[in-house]
Design a protein around this motif. Sequence first.
Motif, PDB file in Angstrom:
ATOM      1  N   HIS B 340     -49.227  19.200 -21.251  1.00 32.55           N
ATOM      2  CA  HIS B 340     -48.905  20.321 -20.362  1.00 32.55           C
ATOM      3  C   HIS B 340     -49.603  21.592 -20.816  1.00 32.55           C
ATOM      4  CE1 HIS B 340     -45.901  17.801 -18.347  1.00 32.55           C
ATOM      5  NE2 HIS B 340     -46.260  18.558 -17.341  1.00 32.55           N
ATOM      6  N   GLU B 341     -49.827  21.705 -22.109  1.00 27.89           N
ATOM      7  CA  GLU B 341     -50.649  22.807 -22.611  1.00 27.89           C
ATOM      8  C   GLU B 341     -52.072  22.687 -22.053  1.00 27.89           C
ATOM      9  OE1 GLU B 341     -49.089  25.713 -24.136  1.00 27.89           O
ATOM     10  OE2 GLU B 341     -50.850  25.450 -25.406  1.00 27.89           O
ATOM     11  N   VAL B 342     -52.556  21.453 -21.973  1.00 20.21           N
ATOM     12  CA  VAL B 342     -53.875  21.208 -21.385  1.00 20.21           C
ATOM     13  C   VAL B 342     -53.895  21.733 -19.951  1.00 20.21           C
ATOM     14  CG1 VAL B 342     -55.385  19.366 -20.504  1.00 20.21           C
ATOM     15  CG2 VAL B 342     -54.485  19.226 -22.840  1.00 20.21           C
ATOM     16  N   GLU B 343     -52.851  21.376 -19.209  1.00 17.01           N
ATOM     17  CA  GLU B 343     -52.760  21.812 -17.806  1.00 17.01           C
ATOM     18  C   GLU B 343     -52.657  23.334 -17.716  1.00 17.01           C
ATOM     19  OE1 GLU B 343     -50.240  19.128 -15.380  1.00 17.01           O
ATOM     20  OE2 GLU B 343     -49.498  21.000 -14.508  1.00 17.01           O
ATOM     21  N   ALA B 344     -51.868  23.917 -18.618  1.00 18.31           N
ATOM     22  CA  ALA B 344     -51.705  25.377 -18.631  1.00 18.31           C
ATOM     23  C   ALA B 344     -53.041  26.060 -18.926  1.00 18.31           C
ATOM     24  CB  ALA B 344     -50.664  25.767 -19.675  1.00 18.31           C
ATOM     25  N   ALA B 345     -53.828  25.469 -19.819  1.00 25.57           N
ATOM     26  CA  ALA B 345     -55.127  26.056 -20.162  1.00 25.57           C
ATOM     27  C   ALA B 345     -56.072  26.004 -18.960  1.00 25.57           C
ATOM     28  CB  ALA B 345     -55.733  25.317 -21.352  1.00 25.57           C
ATOM     29  N   ARG B 346     -56.007  24.922 -18.207  1.00 28.29           N
ATOM     30  CA  ARG B 346     -56.839  24.824 -17.001  1.00 28.29           C
ATOM     31  C   ARG B 346     -56.438  25.890 -15.995  1.00 28.29           C
ATOM     32  NH1 ARG B 346     -56.682  18.239 -16.159  1.00 28.29           N
ATOM     33  NH2 ARG B 346     -57.658  17.758 -18.174  1.00 28.29           N
ATOM     34  N   PHE B 347     -55.131  26.078 -15.857  1.00 28.54           N
ATOM     35  CA  PHE B 347     -54.633  27.119 -14.948  1.00 28.54           C
ATOM     36  C   PHE B 347     -55.141  28.486 -15.404  1.00 28.54           C
ATOM     37  CE2 PHE B 347     -51.246  30.237 -13.890  1.00 28.54           C
ATOM     38  CZ  PHE B 347     -51.339  30.187 -12.504  1.00 28.54           C
ATOM     39  N   ALA B 348     -55.056  28.760 -16.702  1.00 29.37           N
ATOM     40  CA  ALA B 348     -55.510  30.052 -17.235  1.00 29.37           C
ATOM     41  C   ALA B 348     -57.003  30.244 -16.977  1.00 29.37           C
ATOM     42  CB  ALA B 348     -55.213  30.129 -18.738  1.00 29.37           C
ATOM     43  N   PHE B 349     -57.776  29.174 -17.177  1.00 32.80           N
ATOM     44  CA  PHE B 349     -59.210  29.264 -16.911  1.00 32.80           C
ATOM     45  C   PHE B 349     -59.457  29.579 -15.438  1.00 32.80           C
ATOM     46  CE2 PHE B 349     -63.168  27.491 -15.383  1.00 32.80           C
ATOM     47  CZ  PHE B 349     -64.085  28.010 -16.268  1.00 32.80           C
TER      48      PHE B 349
END
Lengths: 361, 361
Positions: B340-349
């Motif tokens: 989910h951190e991976v997903e959050a990082a994609r969202f931030a990008f």
Amino acid sequence: MAQQHLDPTDPAAGAVTGDALAGYLRAQATEFLRSLRHHRETGGPGGAAGRVSPNPAAGGAEESVDAARALRRSARRISGSLHTFRPLLDADWSEEMRPELAWLSGTLALEHAYEARLQRLLLALHRLSGAAGFPSQPGSPGPPAAGPQPAGERGNLTVGAAKAGALLERQLTLARTRAHSTALQALGSSRFHAVADKVAVLASDVPLTPAAAATDLRPAAAAAEERLTDAITGLPLITAGHPYNAEALIHGLSPDPAPHPQDGPWHQVRLLLRLHRYAREALYGGDIPIDVRLLTAGEALDRHRDAAEAAGAAAQAARTPRIAPATAYALGVLHADQRHEVEAARFAFQQCWQKEAVKAL
Amino acid sequence: MAQQHLDPTDPAAGAVTGDALAGYLRAQATEFLRSLRHHRETGGPGGAAGRVSPNPAAGGAEESVDAARALRRSARRISGSLHTFRPLLDADWSEEMRPELAWLSGTLALEHAYEARLQRLLLALHRLSGAAGFPSQPGSPGPPAAGPQPAGERGNLTVGAAKAGALLERQLTLARTRAHSTALQALGSSRFHAVADKVAVLASDVPLTPAAAATDLRPAAAAAEERLTDAITGLPLITAGHPYNAEALIHGLSPDPAPHPQDGPWHQVRLLLRLHRYAREALYGGDIPIDVRLLTAGEALDRHRDAAEAAGAAAQAARTPRIAPATAYALGVLHADQRHEVEAARFAFQQCWQKEAVKAL
């Protein structure tokens, strides 16, 4: 009904009084009795006591499930109205009636809840296993993130997901079957017959207080709405509005026996939203305008509740003695997945609620 | 440097040529040599070969870690410039140099990566255990979501989190210690001395092609930027921009040996973003203006990579034979948390990239 074409929120309109409440309660009581008849005809204890099936949702029993749902639906509405419009109704009667209706709808709800929980968890396991084919990213330029694993280790996690599914199926099916028996017993009990008799009386004769016919419903309905908006004010909506805030999983491995007290206020808002909706129904009669925000918010809170309970079931299943590590791992992933669903539901609620709040300014 | 006060993106400005590239490469080579000297003085094999410690990050060895980081930093910049500005540099020399620099920075990076991965995972376990006190929600009106558990079962999950932490610590510390030895060996090898000698030559004498002095750097730099923007176009940014899309965990329990090919394109963009940044550095010389979008995007992609690798390490640890179910459960929760951190990082990008794209219109 006199108020049917009026807007009860218009202060210039005539008052909506106890008569409207009586009409609403009569209609819900009639619906209750119709559903009960339907339920008995399709599988309830009055009509087909012998047909106790471990899988009541299958085949012809589906109608029985629908009937039970309709029964719960009207029981909740009667109970909710008794609460919201308490001052307009005979106090002794109300106080006797409400816990009985709560017992009834609670008992009837369990079977469906276990069934839905199992479906939700199996669907999530399916999704997490990438079971439906393996969609490769077109144009993926880089090498895959992880190196290849020996075949034996690879299989492990699939076995884990399958075993986790089987374990959940066993546990939740057992719980559902028990809930089904309990519901059938409840529907055959003298306690239930007493409730049904009271609802039958309610269908023609609503025990209003002497003053109710001249009492405006709107203050009580407004108070219900205020209880809702007050409770929403207490929610951590600023946090919920920041995606990926990681709040919902914050006690995912907590030793605390009740690791998610943070869910409580949201569950409470869900109940208050419901009471507000029922109060509006009583107020508007048949002409109730659709409030998209209430619908969307209610859906988000239902999803919140369902995901929270599914996450709890996965955590509970992981405590089963002597399970394989791969099963436990899959249940851990599943638990976290559902807790993120909880967080996503909070975000969805915040989005729909704030959007309309901004519009209303 | 002649171009230092010009804006190289201004088409009316004078061309930025091979001289600027030579200046940049000389500066990076000098930095490389300085870091190497520093590293040798603080713990490298040239200065203190006997001080091979299983915990090189502790105490005075911290300086050695900083020196190794600076060494990697300049090695990456030299290697990236060789790639981006290939046509301006002696082809044979470039082709020989690049894989050696890649080998060096890759070898030096591993130790730090294992250390950072362990810290990330232990921090997440700590957060998931709600270890730092138990913040109760003020005004929580409802009952807690789950009923109380027997004390023995309760303890289970804490033990699970603690055991998972100990297992990860064991595995990643071992990997880090090995990486440390490998790095020390590499720094003492004749292969490394050959690279260092070449960098020493580069610090004074950059092997430009005869035409380089008259060749504009900007087309090559623009091509690097185009490769970046093309790769970003290929990313699933629409999905990434919808919070809680649940994409990153979609193959969380997949039997596939490389369950996250979806990460590849993001890792690739991370590398291309880096090359673009280095090309800008060469172009602007010392006067490089800060580009907040590049910084923020780079941070999001670093976080994406780190979380993806941490999730992989948790999944890998769960495959350790004979672990307790509670340990496996904690690792499953941890794996999902990091995905989910991976997903959050994609969202931030997506957020930082799209915001600026809209601004630029």
